[in-house]
Design a protein around this motif. Structure first.
Motif, PDB file in Angstrom:
ATOM      1  N   VAL A  52     -67.315-127.468 -50.696  1.00  0.00           N
ATOM      2  CA  VAL A  52     -67.102-128.770 -50.057  1.00  0.00           C
ATOM      3  C   VAL A  52     -65.989-128.661 -49.017  1.00  0.00           C
ATOM      4  O   VAL A  52     -66.133-129.153 -47.896  1.00  0.00           O
ATOM      5  N   ARG A  53     -64.888-128.017 -49.368  1.00  0.00           N
ATOM      6  CA  ARG A  53     -63.777-127.877 -48.417  1.00  0.00           C
ATOM      7  C   ARG A  53     -64.207-127.129 -47.168  1.00  0.00           C
ATOM      8  O   ARG A  53     -63.804-127.482 -46.054  1.00  0.00           O
ATOM      9  N   ARG A  54     -65.011-126.070 -47.329  1.00  0.00           N
ATOM     10  CA  ARG A  54     -65.463-125.294 -46.160  1.00  0.00           C
ATOM     11  C   ARG A  54     -66.239-126.159 -45.178  1.00  0.00           C
ATOM     12  O   ARG A  54     -66.135-125.979 -43.965  1.00  0.00           O
ATOM     13  N   VAL A  55     -67.023-127.097 -45.688  1.00  0.00           N
ATOM     14  CA  VAL A  55     -67.845-127.941 -44.827  1.00  0.00           C
ATOM     15  C   VAL A  55     -67.088-129.174 -44.343  1.00  0.00           C
ATOM     16  O   VAL A  55     -67.185-129.559 -43.184  1.00  0.00           O
ATOM     17  N   LEU A  56     -66.303-129.785 -45.202  1.00  0.00           N
ATOM     18  CA  LEU A  56     -65.671-131.067 -44.892  1.00  0.00           C
ATOM     19  C   LEU A  56     -64.364-130.941 -44.124  1.00  0.00           C
ATOM     20  O   LEU A  56     -64.093-131.722 -43.216  1.00  0.00           O
ATOM     21  N   VAL A  57     -63.542-129.975 -44.459  1.00  0.00           N
ATOM     22  CA  VAL A  57     -62.179-129.916 -43.911  1.00  0.00           C
ATOM     23  C   VAL A  57     -62.150-129.095 -42.630  1.00  0.00           C
ATOM     24  O   VAL A  57     -62.568-127.941 -42.607  1.00  0.00           O
ATOM     25  N   TRP A  58     -61.630-129.715 -41.594  1.00  0.00           N
ATOM     26  CA  TRP A  58     -61.453-129.049 -40.312  1.00  0.00           C
ATOM     27  C   TRP A  58     -59.959-128.988 -40.030  1.00  0.00           C
ATOM     28  O   TRP A  58     -59.263-129.991 -40.043  1.00  0.00           O
ATOM     29  N   GLU A  59     -59.464-127.778 -39.817  1.00  0.00           N
ATOM     30  CA  GLU A  59     -58.053-127.560 -39.503  1.00  0.00           C
ATOM     31  C   GLU A  59     -57.970-127.070 -38.059  1.00  0.00           C
ATOM     32  O   GLU A  59     -58.258-125.909 -37.775  1.00  0.00           O
ATOM     33  N   PRO A  60     -57.560-127.956 -37.149  1.00  0.00           N
ATOM     34  CA  PRO A  60     -57.561-127.594 -35.724  1.00  0.00           C
ATOM     35  C   PRO A  60     -56.476-126.610 -35.312  1.00  0.00           C
ATOM     36  O   PRO A  60     -56.436-126.200 -34.162  1.00  0.00           O
ATOM     37  N   THR A  64     -52.471-129.812 -39.039  1.00  0.00           N
ATOM     38  CA  THR A  64     -53.133-130.969 -39.637  1.00  0.00           C
ATOM     39  C   THR A  64     -54.471-130.550 -40.236  1.00  0.00           C
ATOM     40  O   THR A  64     -54.944-129.442 -40.021  1.00  0.00           O
ATOM     41  N   ALA A  65     -55.056-131.472 -40.971  1.00  0.00           N
ATOM     42  CA  ALA A  65     -56.397-131.279 -41.521  1.00  0.00           C
ATOM     43  C   ALA A  65     -57.150-132.585 -41.333  1.00  0.00           C
ATOM     44  O   ALA A  65     -56.586-133.659 -41.521  1.00  0.00           O
ATOM     45  N   ARG A  66     -58.395-132.468 -40.946  1.00  0.00           N
ATOM     46  CA  ARG A  66     -59.220-133.658 -40.703  1.00  0.00           C
ATOM     47  C   ARG A  66     -60.541-133.530 -41.453  1.00  0.00           C
ATOM     48  O   ARG A  66     -60.991-132.421 -41.734  1.00  0.00           O
ATOM     49  N   CYS A  67     -61.142-134.677 -41.719  1.00  0.00           N
ATOM     50  CA  CYS A  67     -62.458-134.686 -42.361  1.00  0.00           C
ATOM     51  C   CYS A  67     -63.546-134.614 -41.300  1.00  0.00           C
ATOM     52  O   CYS A  67     -63.548-135.399 -40.353  1.00  0.00           O
ATOM     53  N   ALA A  68     -64.449-133.679 -41.464  1.00  0.00           N
ATOM     54  CA  ALA A  68     -65.615-133.555 -40.589  1.00  0.00           C
ATOM     55  C   ALA A  68     -66.796-134.187 -41.324  1.00  0.00           C
ATOM     56  O   ALA A  68     -67.667-133.504 -41.857  1.00  0.00           O
TER      57      ALA A  68
END
Length: 137
Positions: A52-60, A64-68
């Motif tokens: 889930v983290r691999r798909v949902l979490v985007w770290e630019p 920060t971390a954002r939800c994709a």
């Protein structure tokens, strides 16, 4: 001379890093996303899954971390989730406000704990402060 207590260790650094749910909450852009992130963090088990983290979490790359959420929508059935986990995420995607709709009948697949989390999220979205979700006494 550097004192041993002054040297940062990886364990000390991890203690300074906020939990993932808090990082995601800091970048939530509106009420719907904040409510969805809070519910996901409260549930805890699903966000702890690597898939889930691999798909949902985007770290630019800016700390920060954002939800994709859109990316999660496209992978929801490929994450090897149990029915209750998938139903919970399905409902959360609707809460988050991405171009996603699901039937409320999905609540039938939730256990008591996840149902309470979803109900609290719906109450928070409604901006109603007179409804409480919890155990009846």
């Amino acid at each position: 001379m550097t004192m041993a207590s002054e040297v940062e260790t990886p364990a000390a650094e991890e203690e300074l890093t906020p939990p993932l749910g808090e990082l995601l909450l800091q970048t939530a852009t509106d009420l719907r996303e904040r409510v969805a992130v809070k519910a996901l963090a409260e549930e805890g088990h699903i966000l702890a899954r690597d898939s889930v983290r691999r798909v949902l979490v985007w770290e630019p790359g800016d700390g920060t971390a954002r939800c994709a959420w859109e990316r999660l929508t496209g992978h929801l059935y490929g994450l090897d989730l149990e029915d209750g986990e998938r139903a919970f995420l399905d409902l959360l995607l609707s809460v988050a406000g991405v171009a996603h709709q699901t039937s409320l009948v999905r609540v039938m697949e939730l256990g008591e704990r996840r149902l309470a989390i979803i109900l609290r999220a719906m109450v928070e979205l409604s901006d109603c402060d007179t409804i409480a979700v919890g155990r009846r006494i």
